[in-house]
Design a protein around this motif. Structure first.
Motif, short mmCIF file in Angstrom:
data_model
loop_
_atom_site.label_atom_id
_atom_site.label_comp_id
_atom_site.label_asym_id
_atom_site.label_seq_id
_atom_site.Cartn_x
_atom_site.Cartn_y
_atom_site.Cartn_z
N GLN A 94 73.64 60.39 24.10
CA GLN A 94 73.26 61.08 22.87
C GLN A 94 72.08 62.01 23.12
OE1 GLN A 94 74.75 61.01 19.68
NE2 GLN A 94 73.40 62.76 19.48
N GLU A 95 71.13 61.56 23.91
CA GLU A 95 69.98 62.41 24.25
C GLU A 95 70.43 63.64 25.03
OE1 GLU A 95 67.26 59.67 26.08
OE2 GLU A 95 66.77 58.75 24.16
N GLU A 96 71.39 63.46 25.93
CA GLU A 96 71.94 64.60 26.69
C GLU A 96 72.69 65.56 25.76
OE1 GLU A 96 71.94 65.84 29.97
OE2 GLU A 96 70.18 64.54 29.94
N LEU A 97 73.47 65.00 24.82
CA LEU A 97 74.19 65.84 23.85
C LEU A 97 73.20 66.69 23.05
CD1 LEU A 97 76.80 63.29 22.44
CD2 LEU A 97 77.31 65.27 23.83
N SER A 98 72.14 66.06 22.57
CA SER A 98 71.14 66.78 21.77
C SER A 98 70.47 67.87 22.59
CB SER A 98 70.09 65.81 21.24
OG SER A 98 70.69 64.87 20.40
N LYS A 99 70.14 67.56 23.83
CA LYS A 99 69.50 68.54 24.71
C LYS A 99 70.43 69.74 24.94
CE LYS A 99 68.54 68.18 29.33
NZ LYS A 99 68.07 67.44 30.51
N THR A 100 71.71 69.46 25.12
CA THR A 100 72.69 70.52 25.33
C THR A 100 72.77 71.43 24.12
OG1 THR A 100 73.97 69.16 26.85
CG2 THR A 100 75.13 71.01 25.82
N LEU A 101 72.80 70.85 22.93
CA LEU A 101 72.90 71.64 21.70
C LEU A 101 71.66 72.52 21.50
CD1 LEU A 101 74.56 69.15 19.24
CD2 LEU A 101 75.55 71.24 20.17
N ARG A 102 70.50 72.05 21.96
CA ARG A 102 69.27 72.84 21.80
C ARG A 102 69.12 73.94 22.84
NH1 ARG A 102 67.15 67.62 21.21
NH2 ARG A 102 66.22 67.78 23.28
N ASP A 103 69.91 73.89 23.91
CA ASP A 103 69.78 74.86 25.00
C ASP A 103 70.23 76.24 24.55
OD1 ASP A 103 69.86 76.37 27.33
OD2 ASP A 103 70.62 74.71 28.54
N GLU A 104 69.28 77.14 24.40
CA GLU A 104 69.59 78.49 23.92
C GLU A 104 70.16 79.39 25.01
OE1 GLU A 104 66.11 80.02 22.01
OE2 GLU A 104 66.03 78.36 20.60
N ASN A 105 70.13 78.94 26.26
CA ASN A 105 70.64 79.76 27.36
C ASN A 105 72.13 79.52 27.65
OD1 ASN A 105 68.10 80.96 27.89
ND2 ASN A 105 67.47 79.10 28.95
N MET A 106 72.73 78.55 26.97
CA MET A 106 74.15 78.25 27.20
C MET A 106 75.00 78.96 26.15
SD MET A 106 74.05 74.14 27.93
CE MET A 106 75.66 73.97 28.64
N THR A 107 76.16 79.42 26.57
CA THR A 107 77.10 80.01 25.62
C THR A 107 77.80 78.88 24.86
OG1 THR A 107 78.98 79.96 27.14
CG2 THR A 107 77.56 81.92 27.22
N ALA A 108 78.47 79.23 23.78
CA ALA A 108 79.20 78.23 22.99
C ALA A 108 80.25 77.54 23.85
CB ALA A 108 79.83 78.88 21.77
N THR A 109 80.93 78.28 24.68
CA THR A 109 81.97 77.71 25.55
C THR A 109 81.35 76.73 26.54
OG1 THR A 109 83.29 79.71 25.35
CG2 THR A 109 83.80 78.26 27.20
N GLU A 110 80.21 77.09 27.12
CA GLU A 110 79.54 76.19 28.06
C GLU A 110 79.09 74.92 27.36
OE1 GLU A 110 77.39 79.16 31.26
OE2 GLU A 110 76.53 79.01 29.24
#
Length: 136
Positions: A94-110
């Motif tokens: 869950q912590e990894e999921l949250s971190k991924t969602l907050r990452d502004e450098n990733m595209t929606a597909t990534e």
């Protein structure tokens, strides 16, 4: 709330649900308004929602009565909050999921690809796909 094993998960969730039922006649009654079972496979969405399936654990959505805050347009009779029940693995995921969602450098597909990978790596504990007889 983090639980250590599959058996503890089932016992913990059962204790929470019976604890909620016990509050019905108390001075601070809790009302169950919904559940989200993050251990189930996310439902397909017609829209391209990045955060679809971005929650693990078993989440209980509740309300409790609050005090009048003096603001006319807010409902003080039912203050919402949530309780999430996790295994150590699902909490880390869950912590990894949250971190991924907050990452502004990733595209929606990534983000979608990363979320799917994290979810696949997190196994549901025994009994977690059950609704535990919870009615809202």
């Amino acid at each position: 709330l983090e639980v250590a094993s599959d058996q503890d998960f089932e016992k913990s969730l059962a204790a929470i649900v019976s604890g909620l039922a016990a509050t019905a006649g108390s001075s601070l009654p809790l009302t169950l308004t919904g559940i989200h079972n993050g251990f189930e496979k996310p439902k397909k969405s017609k829209k391209s929602q990045v955060n679809n399936g971005a929650s693990l654990g078993f989440v209980l959505h509740l309300t409790c009565p609050g005090k009048d805050d003096g603001v006319a347009f807010t409902d003080d009779t039912a203050v919402p909050f949530s309780v999430a029940v996790h295994t150590p693995e699902s909490l880390a995921a869950q912590e990894e999921l949250s971190k991924t969602l907050r990452d502004e450098n990733m595209t929606a597909t990534e983000k979608k690809r990363t979320l799917r990978k994290i979810r696949r790596g997190c196994k549901a504990p025994k009994g977690a796909k059950d609704d535990f007889g919870i009615k809202c």
